[in-house]
Write an enzyme that holds these catalytic residues in place. Structure first.
Site, PDB file in Angstrom:
ATOM      1  N   HIS A 205       0.885  -1.181   0.000  1.00 45.80           N
ATOM      2  CA  HIS A 205       0.000   0.000   0.000  1.00 45.80           C
ATOM      3  C   HIS A 205       0.914   1.219   0.000  1.00 45.80           C
ATOM      4  CE1 HIS A 205      -3.715   2.186   1.660  1.00 45.80           C
ATOM      5  NE2 HIS A 205      -2.753   3.040   1.950  1.00 45.80           N
ATOM      6  N   CYS A 238      -3.869  10.704   4.540  1.00 47.49           N
ATOM      7  CA  CYS A 238      -4.486  10.476   5.848  1.00 47.49           C
ATOM      8  C   CYS A 238      -4.405  11.784   6.624  1.00 47.49           C
ATOM      9  CB  CYS A 238      -3.743   9.363   6.578  1.00 47.49           C
ATOM     10  SG  CYS A 238      -4.281   9.165   8.290  1.00 47.49           S
TER      11      CYS A 238
END
Ligand code: HMG
Ligand code: MG
Length: 283
Positions: A205, A238
């Protein structure tokens, strides 16, 4: 070794969670429906986290209720605790994911608890997922670098990943959360992990802050990984990882994989339409 690579589509969750402006629920649903028509088989549709922490995901249940299910596509959701798990299952998630960190600084910033506390919080989620027959995926963030603690020792990643596997996660997605990983540091952490966990249970990821994501994926492919996360249009980030850019773009990964003889089952034309729409949602 198989030449088929599975891409786990992140645009609706990781892709949109960091957008500060309002994105209508109908647009999130349209994005998921466009992605469902591309040949992707796994889509992380949303997250059932605290709306105080990530307001953009507050409409998780409505997103799940509104999407048009396509046969062969699995719709997953991120869950930080049993409350999130229960909500995800009620909303019809096919799979759930728990998310831990290999670094204490990011664990505190993202989950407001230590790594150990987060793992203890996930054990009942894992039990509930097993009882419900729902597949459980695990993330480990900051596999090479943490925005708060600096470089991450590979052994720390291996410890958290092994705990998540022992808990019952079928696969561990290894997060280069801030996109500072290089082929060298990614190779180092993968080589440490592969002593304990087979490649078939690891996924990559990679955020693409410094433009290393495709090369990092190649490091994973060379070591036998066949599952990678990416986001159409390169969306993502994020809110608790300052400086992180988007996920590696699904269309770039598909092009690279097809050019290197791998199959994905994904239609680049349809993916390109979904990517254009994903980009248009940036606020
Ligand atoms: P907390 O403040 O320590 O704990 O948050 P809390 O229990 O006091 O919860 C705060 C409030 O949220 C309370 O509401 C709870 O009821 C509520 P209040 O009583 O104040 O009105 N709450 C919930 N609401 C809805 N659904 C829930 C839920 N749980 C509590 N499931 C907590 C702790 C874990 C909840 C919080 O820190 C949190 O939600 N964090 C999630 C942050 C997040 O989503 N980050 C982005 C995803 S991770 C990521 O992007 C990395 C990844 O992509 C991989 C990579 O790139 O490395 C996966
Ligand atoms: Mg991420």
């Amino acid at each position: 070794m198989t030449d088929h690579v599975t891409l786990f589509e992140m645009a609706p969750r990781d892709g949109l969670q960091n957008e500060s402006g309002h994105i209508p629920t109908a647009d999130k649903i349209r994005l998921i429906d466009l992605l469902s028509a591309t040949g992707l088989t796994k889509i992380e549709a949303t997250s059932f986290v605290s709306p105080k922490w990530v307001p953009q995901m507050a409409d998780a249940a409505d997103v799940m209720a509104g999407l048009t299910r396509t046969q062969g596509v699995l719709y997953s959701a991120l869950t930080p605790n049993t409350r999130g798990f229960d909500a995800a299952i009620t909303a019809g998630a096919d799979e759930v994911a728990v998310f831990a960190s290999a670094s204490e600084g990011f664990s505190k910033a993202n989950l407001n608890c230590t790594i150990e506390e987060s793992l203890n919080r996930y054990r009942p989620v894992a039990k509930a997922a097993e009882s419900a027959g729902v597949p459980l995926r695990g993330y480990v963030s900051c596999i090479t670098d943490c925005p708060y603690d600096g470089p991450t020792p590979p052994d720390n990643v291996a410890r958290v990943a092994s705990d998540l596997i022992d808990m019952g996660c079928y696969e561990i997605s290894l997060g280069d959360t801030i996109g500072h990983g290089t082929p060298k540091t990614v190779a180092r952490v993968l080589d440490t992990l592969l002593h304990r966990i087979p490649a078939s249970r690891l996924a990559g990821h990679f955020h693409d802050t410094k433009g290393h994501a495709l090369d990092n994926i190649k490091v994973g492919l060379d070591r036998g990984l066949r599952s990678f996360d990416s986001a159409a249009g390169g969306l993502g980030g994020c809110p608790y990882a300052p400086g992180a850019a988007g996920n590696v773009a699904t269309e770039a990964v598909v092009n690279m994989l097809h050019a290197n003889g791998f199959t994905t089952g994904i239609d680049p034309e349809r993916l390109s339409q979904a990517a254009v729409f994903a980009q248009s949602l940036r606020t």
